[in-house]
Design a protein around this motif. Structure first.
Motif, short mmCIF file in Angstrom:
data_model
loop_
_atom_site.label_atom_id
_atom_site.label_comp_id
_atom_site.label_asym_id
_atom_site.label_seq_id
_atom_site.Cartn_x
_atom_site.Cartn_y
_atom_site.Cartn_z
N ASP A 77 51.82 13.39 13.12
CA ASP A 77 52.06 14.82 13.20
C ASP A 77 52.39 15.35 11.81
O ASP A 77 53.25 14.81 11.10
CB ASP A 77 53.21 15.12 14.15
CG ASP A 77 52.83 14.92 15.62
OD1 ASP A 77 51.62 14.91 15.92
OD2 ASP A 77 53.75 14.77 16.45
N GLY A 78 51.71 16.41 11.41
CA GLY A 78 51.92 16.98 10.08
C GLY A 78 50.95 16.47 9.03
O GLY A 78 50.97 16.95 7.89
N ALA A 79 50.10 15.51 9.40
CA ALA A 79 49.12 14.97 8.46
C ALA A 79 47.73 15.54 8.75
O ALA A 79 47.43 15.95 9.88
CB ALA A 79 49.08 13.44 8.55
N ASP A 80 46.88 15.56 7.74
CA ASP A 80 45.50 16.00 7.94
C ASP A 80 44.68 14.86 8.53
O ASP A 80 44.99 13.67 8.32
CB ASP A 80 44.89 16.44 6.61
CG ASP A 80 45.50 17.74 6.10
OD1 ASP A 80 45.83 18.61 6.93
OD2 ASP A 80 45.66 17.87 4.87
N CYS A 81 43.65 15.21 9.27
CA CYS A 81 42.76 14.20 9.84
C CYS A 81 41.31 14.58 9.55
O CYS A 81 40.98 15.76 9.35
CB CYS A 81 42.97 14.08 11.35
SG CYS A 81 42.54 15.56 12.30
N ALA A 82 40.47 13.57 9.51
CA ALA A 82 39.04 13.78 9.29
C ALA A 82 38.31 13.73 10.62
O ALA A 82 38.80 13.18 11.61
CB ALA A 82 38.51 12.69 8.36
N ALA A 83 37.13 14.31 10.67
CA ALA A 83 36.31 14.21 11.86
C ALA A 83 35.99 12.76 12.16
O ALA A 83 35.60 12.00 11.27
CB ALA A 83 35.02 15.01 11.67
N GLY A 84 36.20 12.34 13.40
CA GLY A 84 35.96 10.97 13.80
C GLY A 84 37.14 10.05 13.64
O GLY A 84 37.09 8.89 14.07
N GLU A 85 38.22 10.54 13.06
CA GLU A 85 39.39 9.69 12.82
C GLU A 85 40.12 9.39 14.13
O GLU A 85 40.32 10.27 14.97
CB GLU A 85 40.35 10.38 11.86
CG GLU A 85 41.58 9.55 11.51
CD GLU A 85 42.45 10.22 10.47
OE1 GLU A 85 43.64 9.86 10.37
OE2 GLU A 85 41.95 11.12 9.75
N THR A 86 40.51 8.13 14.32
CA THR A 86 41.30 7.73 15.48
C THR A 86 42.76 8.06 15.26
O THR A 86 43.35 7.66 14.25
CB THR A 86 41.14 6.22 15.76
OG1 THR A 86 39.77 5.94 16.09
CG2 THR A 86 42.03 5.79 16.92
N LEU A 87 43.34 8.80 16.19
CA LEU A 87 44.73 9.23 16.07
C LEU A 87 45.66 8.46 17.00
O LEU A 87 46.87 8.39 16.76
CB LEU A 87 44.84 10.73 16.40
CG LEU A 87 43.95 11.66 15.55
CD1 LEU A 87 44.08 13.09 16.04
CD2 LEU A 87 44.31 11.55 14.08
N MET A 88 45.09 7.87 18.06
CA MET A 88 45.91 7.14 19.02
C MET A 88 45.02 6.19 19.81
O MET A 88 43.85 6.48 20.07
CB MET A 88 46.59 8.12 20.00
CG MET A 88 47.57 7.49 20.97
SD MET A 88 48.24 8.73 22.16
CE MET A 88 48.97 9.92 21.05
N THR A 89 45.57 5.03 20.15
CA THR A 89 44.88 4.10 21.05
C THR A 89 45.77 3.89 22.27
O THR A 89 46.99 3.81 22.16
CB THR A 89 44.60 2.76 20.37
OG1 THR A 89 45.84 2.18 19.94
CG2 THR A 89 43.69 2.93 19.17
N ILE A 90 45.13 3.81 23.42
CA ILE A 90 45.85 3.60 24.69
C ILE A 90 45.10 2.53 25.48
O ILE A 90 43.87 2.58 25.58
CB ILE A 90 45.93 4.88 25.54
CG1 ILE A 90 46.45 6.06 24.70
CG2 ILE A 90 46.81 4.68 26.76
CD1 ILE A 90 45.37 7.00 24.21
#
Length: 283
Positions: A77-90
């Motif tokens: 949270d608060g960071a930039d992300c790129a298209a296609g970037e994985t933010l979480m795995t479940i």
């Protein structure tokens, strides 16, 4: 680093959203088509670039459905992300993951959209002292997390509710008998801990406020850029200045150049587009 909100604050919001989505019978689709023992691993990914917010809330949605799910948060949270970037795995029970999917994405997409829009506004103030702030124009029930998303975007928070500070707006002035009456009344009612802000929409009103005194902040509402520059000159550091009204992204740089301390924009929370996020099952 923005301190995370505790689960004690977040849980009632997520529980309410899950109960709304599960309805009276739960996820009838998964119950009909997913084998009882089925497990899977999924990735929550950004489909477009942006600023991230709401990952902890999304993770909480999965945990409330099934505490046994394994969750790894790879974004921040608060960071930039790129298209296609994985933010979480479940990983874990498939039906549980699918039951929480929409609520998790609704929160994370909405809040990341607010953070992304805020970051865009903040970028336009580079090289100035001006800070971007939100307003109370928030989704009912979600103000706390939406204002947190503004912080994740690099912005600042205005008051959270009507009890935070005295903000004398045009209707208060009209109903309260004019600036000459309401400003002294506000100062008499305020404790030593309470700030007073007053809204003006003309330079003549600003001159009256400066003459009367008693305000800590002046809200310069719906003024032209030229009027804002003149207002900052007249205030000359005696009050905090806040520009508001018609604050579009294309206008932020020129308004910040006037020297105002804050630019408040309700659009950050009432008009931010959702950041496109998706949940993809491996294989």
């Amino acid at each position: 680093m923005i301190p995370p909100l505790p689960d004690l604050v977040l849980e009632p919001l997520v529980r309410a959203a899950l109960l709304e989505d599960l309805g009276r019978q739960g996820d009838v689709t998964s119950r009909a088509v997913i084998p009882a023992a089925a497990t899977c691993a999924v990735h929550l990914r950004a489909r477009t670039p942006g600023r991230v917010s709401g990952l902890r809330i999304a993770a909480l949605a999965f945990r409330l459905i099934d505490p046994g799910l394994k969750i790894g948060i790879t974004g921040a949270d608060g960071a930039d992300c790129a298209a296609g970037e994985t933010l979480m795995t479940i990983s874990g029970d498939t039906a549980a993951i699918l039951a929480a999917e929409r609520v998790a994405l609704n929160f994370a997409g909405r809040l990341s959209g607010i953070a992304t829009m805020t970051a865009g506004f903040v970028a336009e103030t580079k090289g100035t002292q001006t800070r971007i702030t939100c307003s109370r124009k928030t989704t009912p029930g979600l103000r706390t997390v939406e204002k947190q998303a503004v912080l994740h975007g690099g912005g600042a928070n205005h008051r959270f509710d009507l009890s935070d500070a005295i903000l004398i707006k045009d209707n208060h002035i009209a109903a309260g008998g004019g600036l000459e009456r309401v400003l002294p009344a506000a100062r008499a009612a305020a404790s030593h801990m309470m700030k007073i802000e007053v809204e003006v929409d003309t330079l003549d009103q600003l001159d009256t406020v400066l003459r009367l005194g008693g305000a800590d902040v002046v809200l310069l509402d719906n003024m032209s850029t030229e009027q804002l520059a003149e207002a900052v000159k007249r205030v000359n550091g005696r009050m905090v200045t806040e520009a508001s009204g018609n604050m579009r992204l294309a206008r932020i740089a020129e308004v910040a150049a006037t020297g105002v301390d804050y630019i408040s924009a309700g659009a950050l929370t009432h008009s931010a587009p959702v950041l496109d996020l998706g949940l993809d099952i491996d294989g």
